[in-house]
Structure formats: structure tokens, C-alpha cells
Design an enzyme around this catalytic site. Structure first.
Site, mmCIF file in Angstrom:
data_model
loop_
_atom_site.group_PDB
_atom_site.id
_atom_site.type_symbol
_atom_site.label_atom_id
_atom_site.label_comp_id
_atom_site.label_asym_id
_atom_site.label_seq_id
_atom_site.Cartn_x
_atom_site.Cartn_y
_atom_site.Cartn_z
ATOM 1 N N GLY A 57 0.805 -1.217 0.000
ATOM 2 C CA GLY A 57 0.000 0.000 0.000
ATOM 3 C C GLY A 57 0.835 1.262 0.000
ATOM 4 N N GLU A 74 -6.921 -1.987 0.901
ATOM 5 C CA GLU A 74 -7.309 -2.924 1.960
ATOM 6 C C GLU A 74 -6.044 -3.681 2.322
ATOM 7 O OE1 GLU A 74 -8.150 -5.137 4.497
ATOM 8 O OE2 GLU A 74 -8.389 -6.605 2.908
ATOM 9 N N CYS A 108 -7.033 -11.305 6.250
ATOM 10 C CA CYS A 108 -6.752 -10.008 6.856
ATOM 11 C C CYS A 108 -7.570 -9.818 8.125
ATOM 12 C CB CYS A 108 -6.988 -8.883 5.858
ATOM 13 S SG CYS A 108 -8.581 -8.959 5.047
#
Length: 321
Positions: A57, A74, A108
């Protein structure tokens, strides 16, 4: 394989719909980092929705922002369950175990930490260990298997390092280690691990994508919530309590700082259909939910004047004579 199968189903549906369906409405492209980089840098893709590690990310976000694109990220999760004195342990234990070892801890939303009140610690932990003894590790295609393999050797090495770090911090490790090596020499099956620690340590604040469950005690509920929040990630969280005041405090603004906050249900699975995503280093975007579609749309304001007059902004008189 799942993505490819879904694309086949989509193609069949489009074929039934007819020629009016836009070409290329959905496509699946299998690839590695090079494919992802081309998508991230392509100005024809105004929105990139990326699921992966926090490290990923940090690279995707600035590159998309550099061309003024939009991102839904995410990223990682370091999800905790608080077990209060009033908790129904018959509910809490299966919720914890499923969240911690389901998909070999490779979700996750997997449960990474349990923060348990000191008054129920000696009841909860032995029951968790007993439950772990009955976990069936093996080929996920076989009926009865509860825990399949880690994705690769790198994941196995990361789990081994995390357990070594926990031991160095004074943690007591139950379980762990490679499993079924003689039967599946090219796969990395592991025994799920429980780590008991006196307090939240540095290793607990890092997400290891593997079935490691850290357990610590707490005395005051406010301290338990603060401990839960004291990690860089902020995806999913849960509290098991029958005290309505604790439940309300947990889901209040001053409670859990995660994008998902559950009461009397685990961290993994209950979010289906709801807005999915987190805060802090988890990324901040949302998938699914009633208004997630808005992120995929381009907003436009349109004014149509049907009169023969030209009203000017704020009633301004602009005389050209």
C-alpha cells in the site's frame, strides 16, 4: 482459480444478455508485480482497489496519487478480541479458534490477539489449548480438514521468526512448527501456535500472516481497549461481553478504532455484506456495503437552463451595454 471461475460465469451471463453488453466489461488478468505496476501507473484507470500488505500500500498509494488517481487500499490487519469477565466462553472459544486458525491464519480479518480479563484467564486459556489439540491440519480438499497449508516457504519462515521473537520477549509458546513434512515435502503445513505474554510486546504489534494467537491479561476494560488500539493496523475487532455498558463503550467513538467492531462474534466472517475496510495502516478504504459503489463512480454536477434568460451566479448584474 476462483477469479478465473467467476469470470467464466460472468462470460456466460453476458452471452445470455446479448450483444448490447459492453465489450470488456469484466476481465481477469493473471500476473505478478509487473502487471500490478502497469495498472497502477496507467492513467486510463482512474481507480485502483488494491488488497495486500501495508508495504504494498505504501508503494501503490503514492504512485496512483502522483497521477491524481484514486485508491481503495485494503491492507494489513492485527485483529484483537477482548474477553470480558461476563463473556459467554462457550461462544468466545469457537469464535477465537475459528478466527485464529481458519484459512491457516491467512485472512486479513484473522484473529491475532486475545486480551482476556484476569478473572477468566485461567479458565479460557486451558480450554483454548485443548481446542487446539483437536485441530485437524492437512489437505484442504479432504473432508474434515480445518487448517490447510501456508502459501509458501517465505510465510513459514516469517512464522518461525515471529515465534522466535516472542520467545525472546519472554513468551510461552504452545504449538507451532512444521507439520506433515514427510507427506507433503513441497508444501508448508504448520501447527497453529498460542503465545502467552505478560504484556503487549513489539512482536505483537506486527502482523504475521500465519496461525499465531497472542494472549495477554487485562484488569480494566478501558486499558483493554487502549491495548487493542495500540497497534498500527485497524481492520477488525471484537469483544465478548454480556455487559451492555462494555458493549456500547466498545462500539462508541472512544472505543475500538477499527473499521469493523463486533460484539459477541469473532473478527472474521461477520463482515460479509457490510462495509469492509479499516483505519490507520489498514488503508482507510471500504469495499462492499450499501454505499461502497460511490468510490467507483465519477461525480458530476449538471445544470440545465430551459429558459430564455441567463441568470448569473449570486444574482450578479453584468451589463454589457
Amino acid at each position: 482459480m476462483t477469479a478465473a471461475a467467476c469470470q467464466i460465469l460472468f462470460d456466460r451471463a453476458v452471452a445470455k444478455f446479448g450483444d448490447d453488453a459492453p465489450k470488456g466489461l469484466s476481465s481477469v488478468i493473471q500476473g505478478m508485480r509487473d502487471i500490478g505496476e502497469r495498472m497502477v501507473d496507467d492513467v486510463r484507470m482512474p481507480l485502483i482497489s488494491a488488497t495486500g500488505s501495508t508495504r504494498m500500500g505504501r508503494q501503490v498509494g503514492p504512485r496512483v496519487a502522483e497521477r491524481f488517481g484514486k485508491c481503495i487500499l485494503e491492507l494489513g490487519g492485527n485483529n484483537a478480541i477482548i474477553v470480558a469477565p461476563s463473556a459467554d466462553l462457550d461462544m468466545a472459544i469457537p469464535g477465537i479458534v475459528f478466527g485464529a486458525v481458519g484459512t491457516a491464519g491467512q485472512r486479513c480479518t484473522s484473529t491475532r490477539r486475545v486480551i482476556v480479563h484476569e478473572s477468566v484467564y485461567d479458565d479460557l486459556v486451558p480450554r483454548l489449548k485443548k481446542a487446539y489439540e483437536g485441530i485437524r491440519v492437512g489437505d484442504p480438499l479432504k473432508s474434515g480438514t480445518l487448517v490447510g497449508p501456508l502459501i509458501d516457504k517465505m510465510s513459514f519462515d516469517a512464522m518461525e521468526k515471529a515465534l522466535a521473537d516472542a520467545r525472546a520477549e519472554g513468551g510461552i509458546v504452545t504449538g507451532g512448527g512444521r507439520a506433515l513434512e514427510s507427506e507433503y515435502g513441497n508444501a508448508y503445513y504448520v501447527n497453529p501456535a498460542i503465545v502467552e505474554l505478560d504484556s503487549q510486546t513489539a512482536s505483537m504489534c506486527e502482523e504475521t500472516f500465519a496461525p499465531i494467537l497472542y494472549i495477554i491479561k487485562y484488569t480494566d476494560f478501558e486499558d483493554a481497549v487502549a491495548t487493542q488500539n495500540a497497534v498500527p493496523q485497524g481492520l477488525s475487532s471484537s469483544v465478548f461481553t454480556t455487559d451492555v455498558r462494555e458493549a456500547e463503550a466498545f462500539i462508541a467513538t472512544s472505543g475500538s478504532d477499527c473499521g469493523i467492531a463486533n460484539v459477541n462474534i469473532g473478527t472474521s466472517g461477520a463482515e460479509i455484506g457490510g462495509a469492509f475496510g479499516g483505519e490507520k495502516e489498514t488503508g482507510g478504504g471500504r469495499e462492499s456495503g450499501s454505499d461502497a459503489w460511490r468510490a467507483y463512480m465519477r461525480r458530476q454536477t449538471s445544470t440545465v437552463n430551459y429558459s430564455r434568460e441567463l441568470p448569473l451566479a449570486q444574482g450578479i448584474k453584468f451589463d454589457l451595454d
